[in-house]
Design an enzyme around this catalytic site. Structure first.
Site, PDB file in Angstrom:
ATOM      1  N   CYS A 199       0.837  -1.209   0.000  1.00  0.00           N
ATOM      2  CA  CYS A 199       0.000   0.000   0.000  1.00  0.00           C
ATOM      3  C   CYS A 199       0.873   1.261   0.000  1.00  0.00           C
ATOM      4  O   CYS A 199       1.480   1.561  -1.013  1.00  0.00           O
ATOM      5  CB  CYS A 199      -0.993  -0.049   1.162  1.00  0.00           C
ATOM      6  SG  CYS A 199      -2.316   1.170   0.959  1.00  0.00           S
ATOM      7  N   HIS A 216      -3.669  -5.290   0.573  1.00  0.00           N
ATOM      8  CA  HIS A 216      -3.173  -5.568   1.931  1.00  0.00           C
ATOM      9  C   HIS A 216      -3.219  -7.052   2.281  1.00  0.00           C
ATOM     10  O   HIS A 216      -4.132  -7.482   2.988  1.00  0.00           O
ATOM     11  CB  HIS A 216      -4.032  -4.821   2.950  1.00  0.00           C
ATOM     12  CG  HIS A 216      -3.697  -3.382   3.083  1.00  0.00           C
ATOM     13  ND1 HIS A 216      -2.658  -2.923   3.867  1.00  0.00           N
ATOM     14  CD2 HIS A 216      -4.278  -2.292   2.535  1.00  0.00           C
ATOM     15  CE1 HIS A 216      -2.606  -1.603   3.794  1.00  0.00           C
ATOM     16  NE2 HIS A 216      -3.570  -1.194   2.987  1.00  0.00           N
ATOM     17  N   GLU A 262      -1.639  -8.601   4.521  1.00  0.00           N
ATOM     18  CA  GLU A 262      -1.500  -8.854   5.976  1.00  0.00           C
ATOM     19  C   GLU A 262      -2.804  -8.651   6.743  1.00  0.00           C
ATOM     20  O   GLU A 262      -2.924  -9.073   7.888  1.00  0.00           O
ATOM     21  CB  GLU A 262      -0.399  -7.952   6.562  1.00  0.00           C
ATOM     22  CG  GLU A 262      -0.797  -6.505   6.827  1.00  0.00           C
ATOM     23  CD  GLU A 262      -1.086  -5.687   5.573  1.00  0.00           C
ATOM     24  OE1 GLU A 262      -0.724  -6.145   4.460  1.00  0.00           O
ATOM     25  OE2 GLU A 262      -1.686  -4.611   5.695  1.00  0.00           O
TER      26      GLU A 262
END
Ligand SMILES: *[C@@H]1O[C@H](CO)[C@@H](O)[C@H](O)[C@H]1NC(C)=O
Ligand SMILES: *[C@@H]1O[C@H](CO)[C@@H](O)[C@H](O)[C@H]1NC(C)=O
Ligand SMILES: *[C@@H]1O[C@H](CO)[C@@H](O)[C@H](O)[C@H]1NC(C)=O
Length: 316
Positions: A132, A242, A244
Protein backbone atom coordinates in the site's frame (compact mmCIF):
# COMPACT_ATOMS: atom_id res chain seq x y z
CA UNK A 1 24.54 -37.26 -15.67
CA UNK A 2 27.74 -35.18 -15.75
CA UNK A 3 26.42 -32.37 -17.81
CA UNK A 4 23.77 -31.01 -15.42
CA UNK A 5 26.32 -31.00 -12.59
CA UNK A 6 28.69 -28.81 -14.60
CA UNK A 7 25.92 -26.45 -15.58
CA UNK A 8 24.94 -26.20 -11.94
CA UNK A 9 28.44 -25.31 -10.75
CA UNK A 10 28.71 -22.61 -13.38
CA UNK A 11 25.33 -21.16 -12.45
CA UNK A 12 26.26 -21.09 -8.79
CA UNK A 13 29.52 -19.32 -9.60
CA UNK A 14 27.70 -16.77 -11.68
CA UNK A 15 24.91 -16.23 -9.16
CA UNK A 16 27.21 -15.14 -6.36
CA UNK A 17 29.68 -13.34 -8.55
CA UNK A 18 32.63 -15.42 -7.39
CA UNK A 19 35.72 -15.58 -9.58
CA UNK A 20 36.29 -19.33 -9.25
CA UNK A 21 33.64 -22.00 -8.68
CA UNK A 22 35.86 -23.66 -6.07
CA UNK A 23 35.79 -20.63 -3.78
CA UNK A 24 32.09 -20.28 -4.08
CA UNK A 25 29.33 -21.42 -1.76
CA UNK A 26 25.70 -20.46 -1.91
CA UNK A 27 23.62 -21.40 1.03
CA UNK A 28 20.18 -20.52 2.26
CA UNK A 29 20.03 -18.39 5.37
CA UNK A 30 17.30 -20.12 7.34
CA UNK A 31 17.44 -17.56 10.15
CA UNK A 32 16.26 -14.52 8.18
CA UNK A 33 15.67 -11.19 9.87
CA UNK A 34 13.50 -8.65 8.07
CA UNK A 35 13.37 -4.95 8.89
CA UNK A 36 9.95 -3.29 9.05
CA UNK A 37 10.04 0.49 8.77
CA UNK A 38 8.23 2.52 11.45
CA UNK A 39 6.41 5.73 10.58
CA UNK A 40 5.22 8.91 12.25
CA UNK A 41 2.32 8.41 14.63
CA UNK A 42 -0.23 10.97 13.49
CA UNK A 43 -2.79 10.14 16.19
CA UNK A 44 -3.53 13.05 18.51
CA UNK A 45 -2.81 10.98 21.63
CA UNK A 46 0.67 10.06 20.43
CA UNK A 47 2.43 11.48 23.49
CA UNK A 48 1.03 8.69 25.60
CA UNK A 49 2.22 5.94 23.27
CA UNK A 50 5.14 7.10 21.18
CA UNK A 51 5.94 9.32 18.23
CA UNK A 52 6.26 6.45 15.74
CA UNK A 53 4.65 3.04 15.29
CA UNK A 54 4.53 -0.23 13.39
CA UNK A 55 1.22 -2.08 12.97
CA UNK A 56 1.67 -5.52 14.53
CA UNK A 57 -0.08 -7.22 11.59
CA UNK A 58 3.04 -6.72 9.42
CA UNK A 59 5.17 -8.35 12.08
CA UNK A 60 2.86 -11.35 12.45
CA UNK A 61 2.62 -11.66 8.67
CA UNK A 62 6.39 -12.09 8.35
CA UNK A 63 6.69 -14.23 11.46
CA UNK A 64 4.00 -16.61 10.21
CA UNK A 65 6.18 -17.31 7.16
CA UNK A 66 9.37 -18.00 9.08
CA UNK A 67 11.16 -14.69 9.55
CA UNK A 68 12.09 -12.66 12.59
CA UNK A 69 11.47 -8.92 12.58
CA UNK A 70 13.58 -5.94 13.50
CA UNK A 71 11.85 -2.57 13.80
CA UNK A 72 13.55 0.22 11.87
CA UNK A 73 13.04 3.40 13.82
CA UNK A 74 12.74 6.71 11.98
CA UNK A 75 14.94 9.05 14.00
CA UNK A 76 18.33 7.46 13.50
CA UNK A 77 21.42 8.53 11.59
CA UNK A 78 22.54 7.37 8.15
CA UNK A 79 25.39 5.47 9.78
CA UNK A 80 22.95 3.62 12.04
CA UNK A 81 20.88 2.64 9.00
CA UNK A 82 23.87 1.54 6.99
CA UNK A 83 24.99 -0.69 9.84
CA UNK A 84 21.48 -2.10 10.19
CA UNK A 85 21.20 -2.65 6.43
CA UNK A 86 24.18 -4.99 6.44
CA UNK A 87 22.67 -6.86 9.43
CA UNK A 88 19.23 -7.68 7.98
CA UNK A 89 17.99 -9.77 5.07
CA UNK A 90 15.17 -7.70 3.64
CA UNK A 91 12.98 -4.64 4.13
CA UNK A 92 9.21 -4.32 4.36
CA UNK A 93 7.68 -0.89 3.76
CA UNK A 94 4.20 -1.01 5.32
CA UNK A 95 0.95 0.79 4.70
CA UNK A 96 0.01 3.97 6.53
CA UNK A 97 -0.65 7.60 6.00
CA UNK A 98 2.47 9.77 5.88
CA UNK A 99 3.91 12.12 3.26
CA UNK A 100 5.88 10.20 0.62
CA UNK A 101 8.40 13.00 0.08
CA UNK A 102 8.68 14.89 3.37
CA UNK A 103 8.18 12.37 6.17
CA UNK A 104 10.88 10.65 8.18
CA UNK A 105 9.40 7.40 6.82
CA UNK A 106 10.22 8.55 3.28
CA UNK A 107 13.69 9.73 4.34
CA UNK A 108 14.58 6.36 5.80
CA UNK A 109 12.93 4.42 2.95
CA UNK A 110 15.17 6.32 0.53
CA UNK A 111 18.32 5.50 2.47
CA UNK A 112 17.49 1.77 2.45
CA UNK A 113 16.33 1.82 -1.18
CA UNK A 114 19.65 3.31 -2.31
CA UNK A 115 21.63 0.87 -0.20
CA UNK A 116 19.58 -2.00 -1.67
CA UNK A 117 20.22 -0.86 -5.25
CA UNK A 118 23.93 -0.64 -4.55
CA UNK A 119 24.04 -4.01 -2.79
CA UNK A 120 22.08 -5.86 -5.48
CA UNK A 121 24.25 -4.29 -8.19
CA UNK A 122 27.21 -5.83 -6.38
CA UNK A 123 25.48 -9.28 -6.26
CA UNK A 124 24.64 -8.82 -2.58
CA UNK A 125 21.01 -9.99 -2.63
CA UNK A 126 18.63 -7.75 -0.68
CA UNK A 127 14.85 -7.89 -1.26
CA UNK A 128 12.31 -5.12 -0.60
CA UNK A 129 8.58 -5.54 -0.21
CA UNK A 130 6.15 -2.59 -0.33
CA UNK A 131 2.51 -2.80 0.77
CA UNK A 132 0.00 0.00 0.00
CA UNK A 133 1.85 3.13 1.16
CA UNK A 134 5.03 1.06 0.78
CA UNK A 135 4.07 0.34 -2.85
CA UNK A 136 3.45 4.05 -3.41
CA UNK A 137 6.72 4.98 -1.72
CA UNK A 138 8.58 2.68 -4.12
CA UNK A 139 7.02 4.44 -7.13
CA UNK A 140 8.18 7.78 -5.71
CA UNK A 141 11.68 6.47 -5.02
CA UNK A 142 12.09 4.92 -8.46
CA UNK A 143 10.69 7.84 -10.46
CA UNK A 144 11.87 10.64 -8.11
CA UNK A 145 8.36 12.05 -8.47
CA UNK A 146 4.93 11.63 -6.99
CA UNK A 147 2.84 10.40 -9.93
CA UNK A 148 -0.11 9.16 -7.85
CA UNK A 149 -3.69 10.03 -8.57
CA UNK A 150 -6.85 9.91 -6.44
CA UNK A 151 -9.00 6.78 -6.88
CA UNK A 152 -12.20 5.58 -5.29
CA UNK A 153 -10.62 2.60 -3.49
CA UNK A 154 -10.97 3.43 0.19
CA UNK A 155 -12.58 0.20 1.41
CA UNK A 156 -13.13 -2.38 -1.29
CA UNK A 157 -12.13 -5.99 -1.88
CA UNK A 158 -11.27 -6.72 -5.52
CA UNK A 159 -10.22 -9.67 -7.69
CA UNK A 160 -6.82 -9.16 -9.35
CA UNK A 161 -6.63 -8.68 -13.11
CA UNK A 162 -3.47 -10.53 -14.13
CA UNK A 163 -1.29 -9.08 -16.89
CA UNK A 164 -0.29 -11.53 -19.64
CA UNK A 165 2.40 -13.87 -18.34
CA UNK A 166 2.12 -12.59 -14.76
CA UNK A 167 1.24 -16.01 -13.39
CA UNK A 168 4.80 -17.00 -14.36
CA UNK A 169 6.37 -14.00 -12.62
CA UNK A 170 8.85 -14.60 -9.80
CA UNK A 171 6.22 -13.55 -7.27
CA UNK A 172 3.31 -15.63 -8.50
CA UNK A 173 4.89 -18.64 -10.18
CA UNK A 174 5.00 -20.80 -7.05
CA UNK A 175 1.40 -20.04 -6.05
CA UNK A 176 -0.95 -23.03 -6.35
CA UNK A 177 -3.11 -22.87 -9.48
CA UNK A 178 -6.37 -22.89 -7.51
CA UNK A 179 -5.15 -19.92 -5.46
CA UNK A 180 -4.27 -17.94 -8.60
CA UNK A 181 -7.73 -18.75 -9.82
CA UNK A 182 -9.27 -17.50 -6.56
CA UNK A 183 -7.17 -14.31 -6.73
CA UNK A 184 -8.42 -13.60 -10.23
CA UNK A 185 -12.07 -14.51 -9.66
CA UNK A 186 -12.97 -13.73 -6.03
CA UNK A 187 -13.08 -10.37 -4.23
CA UNK A 188 -10.25 -11.22 -1.85
CA UNK A 189 -7.66 -8.44 -2.12
CA UNK A 190 -8.33 -5.66 0.39
CA UNK A 191 -7.89 -2.13 -0.92
CA UNK A 192 -7.72 0.77 1.54
CA UNK A 193 -6.10 3.61 -0.36
CA UNK A 194 -7.04 7.03 -1.66
CA UNK A 195 -4.09 7.24 -4.05
CA UNK A 196 -2.98 4.92 -6.83
CA UNK A 197 -0.48 4.77 -9.66
CA UNK A 198 -2.59 4.72 -12.79
CA UNK A 199 -1.57 2.55 -15.70
CA UNK A 200 -1.50 5.78 -17.72
CA UNK A 201 1.03 7.58 -15.52
CA UNK A 202 3.09 4.44 -15.02
CA UNK A 203 3.33 3.86 -18.75
CA UNK A 204 4.27 7.48 -19.40
CA UNK A 205 7.10 7.35 -16.87
CA UNK A 206 10.16 5.88 -18.57
CA UNK A 207 11.76 5.27 -15.17
CA UNK A 208 8.85 3.26 -13.78
CA UNK A 209 8.19 1.38 -16.98
CA UNK A 210 11.78 0.31 -17.33
CA UNK A 211 12.11 -0.67 -13.67
CA UNK A 212 8.92 -2.57 -12.85
CA UNK A 213 6.87 -5.20 -14.56
CA UNK A 214 3.12 -4.82 -14.05
CA UNK A 215 1.76 -8.09 -12.65
CA UNK A 216 -1.83 -7.11 -11.88
CA UNK A 217 -4.14 -4.15 -12.32
CA UNK A 218 -7.51 -3.07 -10.98
CA UNK A 219 -9.95 -0.29 -11.65
CA UNK A 220 -12.07 1.92 -9.43
CA UNK A 221 -14.63 2.05 -12.23
CA UNK A 222 -12.95 4.89 -14.11
CA UNK A 223 -9.19 4.74 -13.51
CA UNK A 224 -7.11 1.64 -14.11
CA UNK A 225 -4.33 1.33 -11.54
CA UNK A 226 -1.49 -1.06 -10.80
CA UNK A 227 -2.17 -3.44 -7.93
CA UNK A 228 0.91 -5.70 -8.03
CA UNK A 229 4.36 -5.24 -9.57
CA UNK A 230 7.88 -6.60 -9.38
CA UNK A 231 11.14 -5.03 -10.50
CA UNK A 232 12.79 -6.56 -13.56
CA UNK A 233 16.37 -6.51 -12.31
CA UNK A 234 16.00 -6.21 -8.53
CA UNK A 235 14.23 -8.37 -5.93
CA UNK A 236 11.72 -5.59 -5.25
CA UNK A 237 8.01 -6.42 -5.00
CA UNK A 238 4.98 -4.30 -4.27
CA UNK A 239 1.26 -4.71 -3.70
CA UNK A 240 -1.24 -1.88 -3.51
CA UNK A 241 -3.57 -4.26 -1.61
CA UNK A 242 -3.17 -5.57 1.93
CA UNK A 243 -2.28 -9.27 2.24
CA UNK A 244 -1.50 -8.85 5.98
CA UNK A 245 -5.02 -7.68 6.88
CA UNK A 246 -7.00 -10.84 6.10
CA UNK A 247 -5.42 -12.99 8.83
CA UNK A 248 -4.42 -10.30 11.32
CA UNK A 249 -6.76 -7.28 11.30
CA UNK A 250 -10.36 -7.47 12.53
CA UNK A 251 -12.04 -4.07 12.12
CA UNK A 252 -15.54 -4.82 10.84
CA UNK A 253 -15.83 -2.82 7.63
CA UNK A 254 -16.26 -3.33 3.91
CA UNK A 255 -13.13 -4.41 2.10
CA UNK A 256 -12.03 -6.69 4.94
CA UNK A 257 -12.02 -10.35 3.90
CA UNK A 258 -11.31 -13.36 6.11
CA UNK A 259 -12.16 -16.16 3.70
CA UNK A 260 -9.95 -19.22 3.42
CA UNK A 261 -8.61 -18.18 0.02
CA UNK A 262 -7.84 -14.62 1.21
CA UNK A 263 -5.81 -16.02 4.08
CA UNK A 264 -4.00 -18.48 1.82
CA UNK A 265 -3.17 -15.62 -0.55
CA UNK A 266 -1.77 -13.68 2.39
CA UNK A 267 0.43 -16.56 3.47
CA UNK A 268 1.77 -17.23 -0.02
CA UNK A 269 2.85 -13.61 -0.46
CA UNK A 270 4.62 -13.64 2.92
CA UNK A 271 6.21 -17.01 2.23
CA UNK A 272 7.44 -15.77 -1.14
CA UNK A 273 9.07 -12.71 0.41
CA UNK A 274 10.72 -14.78 3.15
CA UNK A 275 12.02 -17.15 0.44
CA UNK A 276 13.71 -14.09 -1.07
CA UNK A 277 15.13 -12.98 2.29
CA UNK A 278 16.82 -16.33 2.88
CA UNK A 279 19.01 -15.57 -0.16
CA UNK A 280 20.56 -12.67 1.75
CA UNK A 281 23.72 -13.40 3.68
CA UNK A 282 23.66 -10.24 5.83
CA UNK A 283 23.98 -10.79 9.55
CA UNK A 284 24.40 -8.90 12.79
CA UNK A 285 28.02 -8.60 13.92
CA UNK A 286 27.20 -10.44 17.17
CA UNK A 287 24.29 -12.50 18.57
CA UNK A 288 23.80 -9.96 21.33
CA UNK A 289 23.42 -7.09 18.83
CA UNK A 290 20.84 -9.19 17.00
CA UNK A 291 19.00 -9.93 20.23
CA UNK A 292 18.87 -6.24 21.17
CA UNK A 293 17.49 -5.27 17.77
CA UNK A 294 14.63 -7.80 17.49
CA UNK A 295 10.99 -6.76 17.87
CA UNK A 296 10.66 -9.11 20.90
CA UNK A 297 12.13 -6.26 22.95
CA UNK A 298 8.89 -4.31 22.45
CA UNK A 299 5.29 -5.04 23.43
CA UNK A 300 2.39 -4.37 21.07
CA UNK A 301 -0.50 -2.28 22.41
CA UNK A 302 -4.08 -3.53 21.92
CA UNK A 303 -6.01 -0.69 20.26
CA UNK A 304 -9.54 -2.16 20.42
CA UNK A 305 -11.68 -4.11 17.97
CA UNK A 306 -12.70 -1.00 16.03
CA UNK A 307 -9.21 0.22 15.38
CA UNK A 308 -7.75 0.09 11.87
CA UNK A 309 -4.76 -1.67 13.43
CA UNK A 310 -5.74 -4.04 16.19
CA UNK A 311 -2.29 -3.89 17.80
CA UNK A 312 0.58 -1.45 17.29
CA UNK A 313 4.17 -1.30 18.38
CA UNK A 314 5.10 2.21 19.53
CA UNK A 315 8.51 3.82 19.70
CA UNK A 316 9.31 6.91 21.72
C1 LIG B 1 16.04 8.22 18.58
O1 LIG B 1 15.17 8.19 19.70
C2 LIG B 1 15.60 7.36 20.78
C3 LIG B 1 14.54 7.39 21.86
O2 LIG B 1 14.23 8.70 22.21
C4 LIG B 1 16.95 7.83 21.30
O3 LIG B 1 17.41 6.94 22.29
C5 LIG B 1 17.96 7.89 20.15
O4 LIG B 1 19.15 8.44 20.60
C6 LIG B 1 17.41 8.73 19.00
N1 LIG B 1 18.37 8.67 17.89
C7 LIG B 1 18.76 9.75 17.22
C8 LIG B 1 19.80 9.53 16.16
O5 LIG B 1 18.31 10.85 17.41
C1 LIG C 1 -0.45 11.71 -13.27
O1 LIG C 1 0.42 12.29 -12.30
C2 LIG C 1 0.11 13.64 -11.95
C3 LIG C 1 1.15 14.11 -10.95
O2 LIG C 1 2.39 14.25 -11.59
C4 LIG C 1 -1.26 13.71 -11.34
O3 LIG C 1 -1.59 15.04 -11.04
C5 LIG C 1 -2.27 13.13 -12.31
O4 LIG C 1 -3.54 13.09 -11.68
C6 LIG C 1 -1.88 11.73 -12.73
N1 LIG C 1 -2.80 11.31 -13.78
C7 LIG C 1 -3.25 10.06 -13.85
C8 LIG C 1 -4.26 9.77 -14.91
O5 LIG C 1 -2.88 9.19 -13.08
C1 LIG D 1 -16.07 -7.12 -6.24
O1 LIG D 1 -15.23 -6.73 -7.31
C2 LIG D 1 -15.86 -5.99 -8.31
C3 LIG D 1 -14.84 -5.71 -9.40
O2 LIG D 1 -14.57 -6.88 -10.11
C4 LIG D 1 -16.38 -4.67 -7.74
O3 LIG D 1 -17.08 -3.97 -8.73
C5 LIG D 1 -17.29 -4.95 -6.56
O4 LIG D 1 -17.59 -3.74 -5.93
C6 LIG D 1 -16.61 -5.86 -5.55
N1 LIG D 1 -17.56 -6.22 -4.52
C7 LIG D 1 -17.30 -6.06 -3.23
C8 LIG D 1 -18.36 -6.56 -2.29
O5 LIG D 1 -16.29 -5.57 -2.79
Amino acid sequence: MRRPAVVCVLLVAWACGCPAPASCSVYSNYRPVIGVLAQENLESDYDAKGSSYIAASYVKYLESAGARVVPIRINETEEDYSKLFYSINGLLLPGGDVDLQKSQFSRVAKIFYELAIKANDASDYFPIWGTCQGFQQLTVLTSSKNLLTLTNTKAVALPLVFAPGAQNSRLFKSFPKDLLHALSSENITSNFHSWSISVQNFTRSAKLKRFYKILTTNTDGSKEFISTMEAYRYPFYAVQWHPEKSPFEWIDKSGMVHSVSAIRASFYTASFFVSEAIKSQHRFPTPSEEEKALIYNYNPVFKGMNSVFIQNYYFV
